[in-house]
Design an enzyme around this catalytic site. Structure first.
Site, PDB file in Angstrom:
ATOM      1  N   ASP A  66      -8.459 -12.571 -29.344  1.00  0.00           N
ATOM      2  CA  ASP A  66      -9.214 -12.307 -28.116  1.00  0.00           C
ATOM      3  C   ASP A  66     -10.715 -12.307 -28.378  1.00  0.00           C
ATOM      4  OD1 ASP A  66      -7.564 -12.058 -25.802  1.00  0.00           O
ATOM      5  OD2 ASP A  66      -6.680 -10.263 -26.660  1.00  0.00           O
ATOM      6  N   GLU A  97     -11.317 -11.434 -21.494  1.00  0.00           N
ATOM      7  CA  GLU A  97     -10.934 -11.569 -22.906  1.00  0.00           C
ATOM      8  C   GLU A  97     -11.575 -10.449 -23.725  1.00  0.00           C
ATOM      9  OE1 GLU A  97      -8.659 -13.352 -23.948  1.00  0.00           O
ATOM     10  OE2 GLU A  97      -8.454 -15.067 -22.608  1.00  0.00           O
ATOM     11  N   HIS A 100      -9.542  -7.417 -23.052  1.00  0.00           N
ATOM     12  CA  HIS A 100      -8.307  -7.444 -23.843  1.00  0.00           C
ATOM     13  C   HIS A 100      -8.565  -6.937 -25.257  1.00  0.00           C
ATOM     14  CE1 HIS A 100      -6.774 -10.984 -21.134  1.00  0.00           C
ATOM     15  NE2 HIS A 100      -6.935  -9.858 -20.472  1.00  0.00           N
ATOM     16  N   TYR A 104      -7.025  -3.124 -27.246  1.00  0.00           N
ATOM     17  CA  TYR A 104      -6.300  -2.862 -28.490  1.00  0.00           C
ATOM     18  C   TYR A 104      -6.938  -1.707 -29.256  1.00  0.00           C
ATOM     19  CZ  TYR A 104      -4.064  -7.293 -27.436  1.00  0.00           C
ATOM     20  OH  TYR A 104      -3.371  -8.293 -26.807  1.00  0.00           O
ATOM     21  N   GLU A 157      -4.281 -19.465 -25.650  1.00  0.00           N
ATOM     22  CA  GLU A 157      -3.907 -18.602 -24.537  1.00  0.00           C
ATOM     23  C   GLU A 157      -2.396 -18.555 -24.312  1.00  0.00           C
ATOM     24  OE1 GLU A 157      -5.950 -16.847 -22.660  1.00  0.00           O
ATOM     25  OE2 GLU A 157      -7.921 -17.809 -22.569  1.00  0.00           O
ATOM     26  N   GLU A 191      -3.439 -13.941 -19.225  1.00  0.00           N
ATOM     27  CA  GLU A 191      -3.368 -15.148 -20.052  1.00  0.00           C
ATOM     28  C   GLU A 191      -2.591 -16.256 -19.357  1.00  0.00           C
ATOM     29  OE1 GLU A 191      -5.427 -15.042 -22.143  1.00  0.00           O
ATOM     30  OE2 GLU A 191      -5.406 -13.275 -23.422  1.00  0.00           O
TER      31      GLU A 191
END
Length: 324
Positions: A66, A97, A100, A104, A157, A191
């Protein structure tokens, strides 16, 4: 006289897919801060150590990809925009992105200690197989043609993420880590739109090539995909052999490799279909999210507006040969 700067006019649309994609992405907007990840701590504490290690590495790898897409990938695609509205869509994709990648870290900060997080990022930044696939895509972003860049982006992606997506979807299907999986489903939903949209833009340019140019580019794309797949198989074996999931993940990889090709308008490379994928994971891959009150954070997801997810049938609706 200096060149006039042109204001973007959303009331005059050159390509309706730009407008439709923008609207879908805005409807799907989300942020990791609205997902109650701490509710998954009991499940996390009860996971075996080797599975915790696998999950950390999986999410570290996804963070790297990402980051690559947000820092290099979308910027490379912007160099060949056809409309101002297309650039606006890419701006939206680029931001998400980054969201994303940040999400995490939200997972890490909830589930892992500082030392564990440091170890995860050290592993991520040095693992040969992970670095190999990032380098392969990044090389194309910096030195490939406009259409090659779009191929690389779609492969990232729609294919390379999925070795990592398998684990949380597996846990979701077994009633574990539902909030972590909710973030993955939100990412997966994004995605699916990103890959479809970029694939559509690829097809516009591809259809303007001569037959010989089309054949050369198609052969290049299939060769790239197979090389990425070979590396992805090794990466999958490294992550999943010890816990016995490897063969099921490989089927999932091949299925999504075919999806990536479908986004480009190409025929599948592998025989695997949705029927071959672990049904527990296929149930998780349906990109709807759990409904609950946005403000009270009830449940394991959140609803912002009326979000419509993209499923397999949407690929068929979107993937047509555009008139140019």
């Amino acid at each position: 006289m200096t060149e006039q700067y042109k204001a973007i006019n959303w009331n005059q649309i050159e390509d309706m897919i730009d407008k439709l994609t923008w609207e879908k992405l805005v409807e799907q907007f989300w942020t990791d801060t609205r997902i109650p990840l701490s509710n998954d701590l009991d499940d996390w504490y009860n996971l075996p150590k080797n599975e915790k290690d696998m999950v950390g590495k999986v999410f570290g790898g996804l963070t790297l990809l990402d980051t690559l897409q947000s820092q290099d990938g979308i910027q490379a695609l912007k160099e060949s925009i056809r409309t101002q509205h297309e650039e606006a869509v890419y701006n939206n994709i680029q931001f998400m992105e980054s969201m994303h990648a940040k999400s995490y870290s939200a997972i890490f900060s909830t589930l892992n200690t500082k030392n564990e997080i440091d170890d995860i990022f050290q592993w991520t930044n040095t693992n040969d197989m992970l670095q190999k696939k990032a380098a392969a895509i990044n090389e194309i972003y910096h030195s490939g043609t406009d259409l090659q860049r779009k191929v690389a982006s779609v492969f990232l992606e729609s294919f390379l993420f999925y070795s990592g997506f398998f684990a949380p979807l597996h846990y979701l299907g077994n009633n574990k880590l539902p909030n972590v999986a909710e973030i993955i489903k939100l990412i997966l939903r994004d995605e699916s739109v990103h890959g479809t949209y970029i694939g559509y833009k690829f097809q516009i340019g591809y259809n303007q090539l001569s037959e010989a140019e089309q054949e050369n580019l198609k052969n290049w794309a299939y060769t790239l995909l197979f090389e990425l797949y070979q590396n992805e198989v090794k990466y999958t074996e490294y992550l999943y052999d010890e816990i016995g999931w490897t063969e099921r993940v490989k089927v999932f990889l091949r299925y999504n490799a075919n999806k990536a090709l479908q986004n480009l308008g190409f025929d599948p490379l592998f025989p695997d279909t949705a029927d071959d994928v672990d049904p527990v994971v296929m149930n998780g891959i349906s990109t709807g999210t759990s409904n609950h009150d946005f403000f009270s954070q009830v449940g394991n997801g959140y609803l912002l507006g009326m979000v419509e997810s993209m499923d397999d049938n949407d690929y068929t609706k979107w993937m047509y040969s555009p008139s140019v």
